[in-house]
Enzyme design. Structure first.
Site, short mmCIF file in Angstrom:
data_model
loop_
_atom_site.label_atom_id
_atom_site.label_comp_id
_atom_site.label_asym_id
_atom_site.label_seq_id
_atom_site.Cartn_x
_atom_site.Cartn_y
_atom_site.Cartn_z
CD GLU A 284 -2.89 -1.19 0.31
OE1 GLU A 284 -3.28 -0.10 -0.14
OE2 GLU A 284 -3.31 -2.27 -0.10
CB CYS A 318 -1.30 7.43 1.96
SG CYS A 318 -2.56 6.56 2.88
P1 NAD Z 1 8.90 4.68 3.80
O1 NAD Z 1 8.72 3.97 2.51
O2 NAD Z 1 10.08 5.55 3.97
O3 NAD Z 1 8.97 3.63 5.01
C1 NAD Z 1 7.94 2.70 5.24
C2 NAD Z 1 8.54 1.53 6.01
O4 NAD Z 1 9.49 0.87 5.18
C3 NAD Z 1 9.29 1.94 7.27
O5 NAD Z 1 9.07 0.96 8.26
C4 NAD Z 1 10.73 1.95 6.80
O6 NAD Z 1 11.66 1.79 7.84
C5 NAD Z 1 10.73 0.77 5.87
N1 NAD Z 1 11.82 0.82 4.89
C6 NAD Z 1 12.46 1.91 4.39
N2 NAD Z 1 13.40 1.53 3.52
C7 NAD Z 1 13.36 0.18 3.46
C8 NAD Z 1 14.10 -0.79 2.73
N3 NAD Z 1 15.08 -0.44 1.91
N4 NAD Z 1 13.77 -2.10 2.88
C9 NAD Z 1 12.76 -2.47 3.70
N5 NAD Z 1 12.06 -1.59 4.45
C10 NAD Z 1 12.34 -0.28 4.32
O7 NAD Z 1 7.53 5.48 4.07
P2 NAD Z 1 7.19 6.44 5.30
O8 NAD Z 1 7.87 7.74 5.11
O9 NAD Z 1 7.37 5.71 6.58
O10 NAD Z 1 5.60 6.63 5.14
C11 NAD Z 1 5.04 7.59 4.30
C12 NAD Z 1 4.64 6.94 2.99
O11 NAD Z 1 3.69 5.91 3.23
C13 NAD Z 1 3.97 7.88 2.03
O12 NAD Z 1 4.44 7.63 0.74
C14 NAD Z 1 2.49 7.51 2.13
O13 NAD Z 1 1.73 7.84 0.99
C15 NAD Z 1 2.59 6.04 2.33
N6 NAD Z 1 1.39 5.49 2.94
C16 NAD Z 1 0.53 4.74 2.17
C17 NAD Z 1 -0.65 4.25 2.72
C18 NAD Z 1 -1.62 3.44 1.92
O14 NAD Z 1 -2.48 2.80 2.52
N7 NAD Z 1 -1.55 3.43 0.60
C19 NAD Z 1 -0.94 4.51 4.06
C20 NAD Z 1 -0.04 5.26 4.82
C21 NAD Z 1 1.13 5.74 4.25
#
Ligand code: NAD
Length: 515
Positions: A284, A318
């Site tokens: 997501e 999001c």
């Molecule tokens: P992010 O992608 O930076 O991190 C999300 C998670 O992934 C964190 O736990 C992070 O530590 C982990 N992560 C980061 N790099 C990684 C890697 N290389 N390998 C594995 N895991 C890794 O996102 P964020 O800044 O935490 O959250 C904001 C984002 O989430 C925005 O883009 C938002 O739109 C999205 N979001 C989407 C939904 C949805 O339902 N579509 C809901 C909430 C947030």
């Protein structure tokens, strides 16, 4: 027609005008001063293997909310091995028993609402109404997936066949789920992923976002106390390195990820390069969400819904509105109203009921917003901006802003925060607006404001978007009523909180017996 799914009720609200309710919240906020702790929780034991780092309040960096001990690669390995061993028994327990445990967790979470709200306020900078929604949504996910597990993961379904043959379809867990979650819904999404995976019969190793490890640890403890076996649910706090350690471990049978599109793509690449069984990724991800407004829309309603959709939660949803395409005649009337309303937004301490917009999550996020705001100032026309509180330097505050643009050249991907872009469009050019929305390749949320049925139908027919909202705000999807999730660059599905979610967390096995 009959309502779909088993009967269930969503978690109730709170009367935030009640002095008793606010006094309880004040007590909980004061209690956060006793620092919270997050550490790897493997087999129910909290590891102490590394130096703890402070977790700071994004609204006031002088306030230490708690401390976190990040997981090591050895913790990840131990958690996965234990989860793998625990999976068969948890799966065999059946949907009914798992549902009872998750419902007990929901009851405990609801009873402990003030404490979890206080943590959401201090750890994630949530305003009081947002903190309340956060806890309610987590409770709803627990009860919703419990009900789904009871209805669909308890008994095999009998399927037709010729005389002398019985056919049964059985739903069960996939194995070990790695759940990787973002900071912007540190309780609701964390618990939602974990609850879905557990409900379907999987064992889980969960990695919260590094910005919000405290709520995750509190949630895991609560789930264990409610009866989830410690071997079936483990917590590994940490950043990208721990996420990658989970991603590339062959003990992981499937991944539930919520976060940015770029990280989802990275995880997909890492998994694709691995040998062994194919592990599905439920992702997501982000959005470049539009609202389309025609000249029949009610200006006051558009302004109210734009403010709520673009700036609530400091734009850190999001689903948040990023680009409002507003028909020129309507824009002439809406612009001064929007600018006036933005000037009235109150930015500041999220623990105050009078605050509309709290801080953004961290300095990296604020810097990204400042950089984008700088580009916009250079290129566009500023329509409105809210004021920063006088002492805003103690936290990571970013004042909501709105800019008028001619096209999306400056906004090729999601910018995560309280910045609204407005693009006026001329009568007769709705199809070009729809082309522009489609060209983003995102497909998370879309708002429509119109009182012309044909226009609404035209937009809906063209839009390949997961959640479409007509004449209302475009945030705040309700579990069980508005299954949430996007298409294209916004995710793979399954939608969260929908009648088809749980099946994506499980496997189907068919048993055919010659009787
Ligand atoms: P992010 O992608 O930076 O991190 C999300 C998670 O992934 C964190 O736990 C992070 O530590 C982990 N992560 C980061 N790099 C990684 C890697 N290389 N390998 C594995 N895991 C890794 O996102 P964020 O800044 O935490 O959250 C904001 C984002 O989430 C925005 O883009 C938002 O739109 C999205 N979001 C989407 C939904 C949805 O339902 N579509 C809901 C909430 C947030």
């Amino acid at each position: 027609s009959a309502l779909f799914g088993p009967s269930r009720r969503n978690s109730g609200g709170l009367d935030l005008s009640s002095p008793a309710v606010l006094a309880q919240l004040d007590l909980a906020l004061a209690a956060v001063a006793t620092p919270e702790r997050s550490a790897p929780i493997v087999d129910g034991r909290e590891r102490e293997n590394q130096a703890a780092k402070p977790v700071l309040d994004p609204a006031d960096h002088r306030r230490v909310v708690g401390e976190v001990v990040d997981a090591s690669p050895a913790d990840v390995e131990a958690a996965l091995a234990s989860a793998r061993a625990a999976f068969p028994a948890w799966d065999d327990l059946g949907g009914e028993a798992r549902a009872s445990i998750l419902e007990r967790a929901a009851d405990r979470l609801e009873a402990d609402r003030a404490r979890f709200m206080a943590l959401a306020i201090r750890e994630a900078g949530k305003t009081i109404p947002d903190a309340l929604s956060e806890v309610r949504e987590a409770v709803d996910f627990l009860r919703f997936y419990a009900a789904e597990a009871r209805a669909r993961f308890s008994q095999p379904v009998r399927l037709p066949g010729p005389v002398g043959e019985s056919n049964e379809l059985m739903l069960g867990g996939r194995g070990v789920f790695a759940c990787i979650s973002p900071w912007n819904f540190p309780l609701a999404i964390f618990v939602g992923q974990v609850a879905a995976a557990l409900a379907a019969g999987n064992a889980v190793v969960a990695k919260p976002a590094p910005q919000t490890p405290l709520m995750a640890a509190a949630a895991v403890r609560l789930l264990h106390q409610a009866g989830v076996p410690p071997q079936a649910l483990h917590l590994v706090p940490g950043g990208p390195a721990i996420g990658e350690a989970l991603t590339v471990n062959p003990l992981v049978d499937a991944i539930a990820f919520t976060g940015s599109t770029a990280t989802a793509r990275h995880i997909n690449r890492l998994r694709a390069a691995m040998d062994g069984p194919l592990a599905p990724l439920i992702a997501e991800t982000g959005g470049l969400n539009a609202m389309i407004v025609d000249s029949s829309a009610l200006p006051e309603q558009v302004v109210a819904d734009c403010l709520e959709s673009a700036f609530r939660s400091a734009g850190q949803r999001c689903s948040a509105l990023r680009v409002a395409f507003i028909q020129r005649e309507a824009w002439t009337r809406i612009q001064p109203l929007l600018a006036g309303a933005m000037a009235e937004l109150s930015l500041g301490d999220p623990a105050l009921l009078s605050t509309d917009v709290g801080p953004v999550i961290d300095e990296a996020s604020r810097r990204r917003l400042l950089a984008h705001g700088g580009r916009l100032r250079h290129a566009g026309r500023m329509i409105g901006q809210s004021a920063c509180p006088p002492d805003c330097r103690v936290g990571t505050f970013f004042a909501p802003m709105a800019h008028q643009l001619d096209n999306l050249d400056l906004l090729q991907s999601e910018v995560f925060g309280p910045i609204l872009h407005v693009i006026p469009w001329e009568a007769g050019r709705l199809e070009q607006v729809l082309d522009c929305v489609a060209a983003t390749s995102y497909g998370l949320t879309l708002g429509i404001h119109s009182r012309i049925d044909a226009t609404i139908a035209q937009v809906i027919a063209r839009a390949r978007i997961g959640n479409i909202y007509v004449n209302r705000t475009m945030i705040g999807a309700v579990v069980g009523s508005q299954p949430f999730g996007g298409l294209g660059l916004s995710g793979t599905g399954a939608k969260a909180g929908g009648p088809n979610t749980l099946i994506r967390y499980g496997v189907e096995r068919c048993l055919s017996v010659n009787t």
